[in-house]
Design an enzyme around this catalytic site. Structure first.
Site, PDB file in Angstrom:
ATOM      1  CD1 TRP A   1       1.719   2.996  -0.930  1.00 59.15           C
ATOM      2  CD2 TRP A   1       1.641   4.177  -2.824  1.00 59.15           C
ATOM      3  NE1 TRP A   1       2.226   4.264  -0.686  1.00 59.15           N
ATOM      4  CE2 TRP A   1       2.186   5.005  -1.825  1.00 59.15           C
ATOM      5  CE3 TRP A   1       1.507   4.704  -4.108  1.00 59.15           C
ATOM      6  CZ2 TRP A   1       2.600   6.314  -2.068  1.00 59.15           C
ATOM      7  CZ3 TRP A   1       1.923   6.021  -4.352  1.00 59.15           C
ATOM      8  CH2 TRP A   1       2.451   6.799  -3.338  1.00 59.15           C
TER       9      TRP A   1
ATOM     10  CE  LYS B   1       0.486   6.411   3.576  1.00 58.50           C
ATOM     11  NZ  LYS B   1      -0.450   7.267   2.828  1.00 58.50           N
TER      12      LYS B   1
ATOM     13  N   GLY C   1       2.104  10.406   3.502  1.00 60.94           N
ATOM     14  CA  GLY C   1       1.436  11.648   3.100  1.00 60.94           C
ATOM     15  C   GLY C   1       0.191  11.325   2.284  1.00 60.94           C
TER      16      GLY C   1
ATOM     17  CB  ALA D   1      -2.445   3.900  -5.351  1.00 60.75           C
TER      18      ALA D   1
ATOM     19  CE  LYS E   1      -3.673   6.763   5.961  1.00 62.36           C
ATOM     20  NZ  LYS E   1      -4.402   6.500   4.731  1.00 62.36           N
TER      21      LYS E   1
ATOM     22  CG  ASP F   1      -2.092   9.830   4.656  1.00 62.67           C
ATOM     23  OD1 ASP F   1      -2.929   9.655   3.746  1.00 62.67           O
ATOM     24  OD2 ASP F   1      -1.291   8.944   5.008  1.00 62.67           O
TER      25      ASP F   1
ATOM     26  CB  VAL G   1      -7.802  -7.048   6.052  1.00 63.37           C
ATOM     27  CG1 VAL G   1      -8.209  -6.292   7.309  1.00 63.37           C
ATOM     28  CG2 VAL G   1      -8.460  -8.412   5.992  1.00 63.37           C
TER      29      VAL G   1
ATOM     30  CD  GLU H   1      -1.678  -2.251   7.302  1.00 64.15           C
ATOM     31  OE1 GLU H   1      -1.304  -2.592   6.183  1.00 64.15           O
ATOM     32  OE2 GLU H   1      -1.600  -3.001   8.299  1.00 64.15           O
TER      33      GLU H   1
END
Lengths: 318, 318
Positions: B13, B100, B126, B130, B178, B231, B266, B268
């Site tokens: 990202w 996030k 959002g 990446a 999410k 997202d 790992v 998120e």
């Protein structure tokens, strides 16, 4: 006592419902023509619309509409009126519309069309690709309208969950409008714009659907449930979706007539887009995505320019 | 005058943001170690995290954090604290979190962690995979918090649309939650339950996200926008998603440790799921999907049983 469910229409969705209900109801699949009925009977499957799914022996085929506890009307929106015309139907039998669209000649929802023939009409919608329902994969739908509870009781099963809603207009418009947004998502795919762009489009699409719905008397929150965003997600991502397919082909540079020539019948969004454009214009509802889809399909606008116009028009606060 | 943007973190990202901003800002990509910096410089790309995307020559690499107009913090949530510890940072520079998640040791949101180092913190979220952002594909995001307008002004570009929101908590929790729902969607895929089931799960997932958010002080409608459903759709459908991958593997019968062994780091959702479970328990928030994911990941529950329990627990009105 076992209920009798007569399914009017032997396309993919009607046939899938017959397969689903076979083990818990007397399921009668009404076929428009005796020839069609024989074809299905001979092959033991509906090889035109639902190939590869054997029809259980207990499903009855008929070219007459039998007396029933429930009619499921699985006829494409634009053909409901002409198909029911002249059939002998019992007005007092509860009818459930499975159609997703708006009739372009009258701008009516399917339940409004059906109210000419039936006193008690409801509508069922939600993410329910027919081949998955027929294979017994878990599916959740919403039913709204007169006798929704009765429809829920008869149709509910272990793989098919039926929720009730009080918002008949929202449930029907969700199913109609999602086909238009799906065309846009397909175009986005065809133009290779990526999953970020597609998700933004879907997100803004639901807002547009809810705005349209509200101005037609629906509850905005219905569009954020199964009959709105739920159905929209399936139709924008499943490889089985025909509206998505049409959109993708157009995004890749084909013309509408060319794409439709290769298909068994016209996907509902292609019609509904016209009805939505007319309603939005008459009532001054802001429908930027639907308007661009209309321009692409019917006014020859370049899909790339249309999507660019959509992407750059939005206000700066969400 | 050109702005200087320092990007803290050279994962996928952070690197994508450096590529995106290279043509309109002075973009400095901070690398944790000199070795890492040399690797990226030598290859002209971040071949570990964003392979195949050449880094424009104008992107500066640095193992010191330079003075800047904006810091973009692109460090995974669980590592923000340990990474920033000991760095020389200017408290008065506006910082934007790109993370996030929820920190499991403190149950803090990324902006809360960052407030220890910065006076003005905002968060950006959002649908923004990446690799697509780095390739210049159209992306729309939301930024909320102190100096959101400034962040919008600096980051906005033709392929990268930045909307502002007033709901910092909602924007951050959308991005965190999410990932948990995406694990569930992946499990649904791994179990081959079909697109109808997956869409129902996503639809109910957003409702669950909004409920959690509301009880933490967020606006429920934020979850129905780009930072929520938008997202979520991308991460549940894009083949690039790592949380979806983990879910799918687990749905196919692998154990968490086994799946994580093959990954660079790992995803998120695997952490956030624990934080959400703890917060939901403490505050008595009903989170059926997150609870089942926690049981699958950390208590050995069979994914098939968990999904069945989810599918059969719902009330009868939507």
């Amino acid at each position: 006592m076992t209920s009798t469910v007569a399914i009017l229409g032997s396309g993919a969705w009607g046939t899938a419902m017959a397969v689903l209900l076979a083990d818990r109801c007397r399921a009668v699949l009404w076929c428009r023509s005796a020839q069609r009925m024989r074809e299905i009977a001979d092959r033991g499957e509906n090889s035109t619309y639902l190939p590869g799914v054997p029809l259980p022996g207990s499903v009855e085929l008929s070219d007459l509409v039998p007396p029933a506890d429930l009619y499921l009307v699985a006829i494409p929106t634009q053909h409901i009126r002409s198909t029911l015309e002249g059939l002998k139907l019992d007005r007092s039998t509860a009818a459930v519309s499975l159609a997703k669209g708006i009739e372009i000649s009258t701008l009516s929802r399917p339940s409004e069309i059906l109210s000419r023939w039936f006193d008690r009409v409801s509508a069922l919608s939600g993410p329910s690709m027919a081949p998955e329902v027929a294979r017994g994969l878990p599916t959740s739908v919403v039913v709204a309208g007169a006798d929704a509870d009765r429809a829920q009781r008869i149709l509910m099963g272990p793989s098919f969950r039926v929720y009730t809603s009080r918002d008949l207009i929202g449930v029907e418009l969700g199913g109609a409008l999602k086909n238009v947004i799906t065309l846009a998502a397909g175009i986005c795919d065809g133009l290779r714009l990526g999953d970020n762009a597609k998700a933004s489009l879907i997100t803004r699409g639901v807002v547009e659907m809810a705005r349209f719905g509200a101005s037609m008397g629906a509850e905005p929150q219905t569009f954020f449930g199964l009959a709105g965003i739920g159905d929209l997600i399936t139709s924008c991502t499943s490889p089985l979706g025909r509206n998505l397919y049409v959109g993708r082909q157009i995004g890749e540079g084909r013309r509408l007539e060319e794409v439709l020539r290769g298909m068994v019948h016209v996907p509902e969004g292609v019609w509904t887009c016209r009805a939505v454009e007319e309603l939005a214009r008459k009532r001054s509802i802001e429908m930027p995505i639907a308007a661009e889809i209309f321009r692409i399909l019917y006014e020859g606008k370049d899909p790339r320019a249309a999507i660019r116009d959509l992407m750059t028009r939005t206000p700066k606060a969400e």
